[in-house]
Write an enzyme that holds these catalytic residues in place. Structure first.
Site, PDB file in Angstrom:
ATOM      1  N   GLY A  59     -27.679 -36.759  78.123  1.00  0.00           N
ATOM      2  CA  GLY A  59     -29.309 -37.287  78.271  1.00  0.00           C
ATOM      3  C   GLY A  59     -30.570 -36.462  78.224  1.00  0.00           C
ATOM      4  N   GLU A 114     -31.141 -32.139  84.502  1.00  0.00           N
ATOM      5  CA  GLU A 114     -31.231 -33.704  83.709  1.00  0.00           C
ATOM      6  C   GLU A 114     -32.015 -34.378  83.179  1.00  0.00           C
ATOM      7  OE1 GLU A 114     -29.282 -35.905  83.693  1.00  0.00           O
ATOM      8  OE2 GLU A 114     -28.091 -36.455  86.012  1.00  0.00           O
ATOM      9  N   ASP A 115     -31.942 -35.665  82.665  1.00  0.00           N
ATOM     10  CA  ASP A 115     -32.700 -36.268  82.303  1.00  0.00           C
ATOM     11  C   ASP A 115     -33.579 -37.416  83.404  1.00  0.00           C
ATOM     12  OD1 ASP A 115     -30.645 -37.391  82.507  1.00  0.00           O
ATOM     13  OD2 ASP A 115     -30.770 -38.826  80.186  1.00  0.00           O
ATOM     14  N   ASP A 118     -31.418 -41.282  89.331  1.00  0.00           N
ATOM     15  CA  ASP A 118     -31.025 -42.937  89.691  1.00  0.00           C
ATOM     16  C   ASP A 118     -30.982 -43.160  91.181  1.00  0.00           C
ATOM     17  OD1 ASP A 118     -31.701 -45.019  89.853  1.00  0.00           O
ATOM     18  OD2 ASP A 118     -30.742 -45.574  87.705  1.00  0.00           O
ATOM     19  N   GLY A 120     -28.865 -40.693  92.086  1.00  0.00           N
ATOM     20  CA  GLY A 120     -28.080 -39.222  92.526  1.00  0.00           C
ATOM     21  C   GLY A 120     -27.117 -39.039  92.753  1.00  0.00           C
ATOM     22  N   LEU A 123     -25.332 -36.299  89.638  1.00  0.00           N
ATOM     23  CA  LEU A 123     -26.370 -34.700  90.731  1.00  0.00           C
ATOM     24  C   LEU A 123     -25.949 -33.932  91.915  1.00  0.00           C
ATOM     25  CD1 LEU A 123     -30.242 -34.935  89.973  1.00  0.00           C
ATOM     26  CD2 LEU A 123     -27.941 -33.490  88.872  1.00  0.00           C
TER      27      LEU A 123
HETATM   28  C1  PRP Z   1     -27.428 -41.109  83.314  1.00  0.00           C
HETATM   29  C2  PRP Z   1     -28.172 -40.033  83.538  1.00  0.00           C
HETATM   30  C3  PRP Z   1     -27.874 -39.185  84.710  1.00  0.00           C
HETATM   31  C4  PRP Z   1     -27.662 -40.332  84.873  1.00  0.00           C
HETATM   32  C5  PRP Z   1     -28.283 -40.729  86.254  1.00  0.00           C
HETATM   33  O1  PRP Z   1     -26.114 -40.599  82.463  1.00  0.00           O
HETATM   34  O2  PRP Z   1     -28.316 -39.255  82.197  1.00  0.00           O
HETATM   35  O3  PRP Z   1     -26.735 -38.713  83.782  1.00  0.00           O
HETATM   36  O4  PRP Z   1     -27.118 -41.325  84.473  1.00  0.00           O
HETATM   37  O5  PRP Z   1     -27.871 -41.940  86.800  1.00  0.00           O
HETATM   38  P1  PRP Z   1     -27.245 -41.666  88.670  1.00  0.00           P
HETATM   39  O6  PRP Z   1     -28.698 -40.697  89.639  1.00  0.00           O
HETATM   40  O7  PRP Z   1     -27.776 -42.732  89.140  1.00  0.00           O
HETATM   41  O8  PRP Z   1     -25.837 -40.771  89.122  1.00  0.00           O
HETATM   42  P2  PRP Z   1     -25.081 -41.985  81.363  1.00  0.00           P
HETATM   43  O9  PRP Z   1     -23.729 -41.620  82.443  1.00  0.00           O
HETATM   44  O10 PRP Z   1     -25.411 -42.933  80.928  1.00  0.00           O
HETATM   45  O11 PRP Z   1     -24.812 -40.042  80.464  1.00  0.00           O
HETATM   46  P3  PRP Z   1     -25.616 -39.928  79.353  1.00  0.00           P
HETATM   47  O12 PRP Z   1     -26.211 -38.558  80.050  1.00  0.00           O
HETATM   48  O13 PRP Z   1     -23.929 -39.297  78.401  1.00  0.00           O
HETATM   49  O14 PRP Z   1     -27.057 -41.009  78.804  1.00  0.00           O
END
Ligand code: PRP
Length: 189
Positions: A59, A114-115, A118, A120, A123
């Site tokens: 992301g 991080e993009d 959500d 957390g 992270l």
């Molecule tokens: C997404 C996003 C963050 C994470 C955030 O990744 O890029 O890394 O979810 O969610 P959280 O705060 O609830 O943990 P994803 O697993 O979709 O993978 P990607 O980065 O390859 O899109």
């Protein structure tokens, strides 16, 4: 004054697989301005020492590539690819690195990019893991933060935008691996 269009001109965007945009949350110009500000903030934050900017794939790939070009100090770039163990709907799992940065982390300033934050959980797990590598400092730079949860046990030192509680795509964020290449961030209908 916000310049975010409420009626997006990109409704017929050929990149959208026939889907329509409900709302453009952050336009290409807004993102560029904010990323430039973040770059200045990051530049001013770090004094001496080596800086390693670590992007969490997939992301963060567009945000990281724009951000590092706005940071006016020496730095190195590497990436992390993470996967959760077991049932992804269970919050208490741990994280496994599918790609572990080859760069030595000990003694360096680490900026984890991080993009979106959500829940957390991603992270929390990664920061625990990186902290164990004994960096000189360890900070988070997230383009978007939903501020939905108190689960994140670490401060987000640098945040681009407070994000609406919607499913967002573009500028690296995907839906079923599509739409990462949109230059703006939008919610789909
Ligand atoms: C997404 C996003 C963050 C994470 C955030 O990744 O890029 O890394 O979810 O969610 P959280 O705060 O609830 O943990 P994803 O697993 O979709 O993978 P990607 O980065 O390859 O899109």
């Amino acid at each position: 004054m916000s310049i975010t269009p409420t009626t997006p001109p990109e409704t017929a965007d050929p990149r959208l697989l026939g889907r329509r945009v409900k709302r453009i949350s952050f336009s290409e110009a807004e993102i560029a301005r904010r990323v430039a500000e973040l770059g200045r903030d990051v530049t001013g934050f770090y004094g001496d020492g080596e800086l390693l900017v670590l992007g969490l794939l997939k992301g963060s790939f567009i945000f990281l590539s724009d951000l590092v070009r706005q940071i006016r100090r020496p730095l190195q770039v590497d990436f992390l690819v993470a996967a959760s163990y077991g049932d992804s709907t269970v919050s208490s799992g741990s994280v496994r690195l599918l790609y572990d940065p080859e760069t030595e982390l000990e003694g360096k300033h680490i900026l984890l990019v991080e993009d979106i934050v959500d829940t957390g959980r991603t992270l929390n797990r990664l920061m625990d893991l990186l902290q164990a590598r004994k960096p000189r400092s360890l900070e988070i730079c997230a383009l978007l933060h939903k501020h939905l949860t108190s689960e994140l046990r670490y401060p987000t030192r640098f945040v681009g935008f407070d994000a609406p509680n919607e499913f967002l795509v573009g500028y690296g964020l995907d839906h079923a691996e599509n739409f990462r290449h949109l230059p703006y961030i939008a919610s789909l209908q």
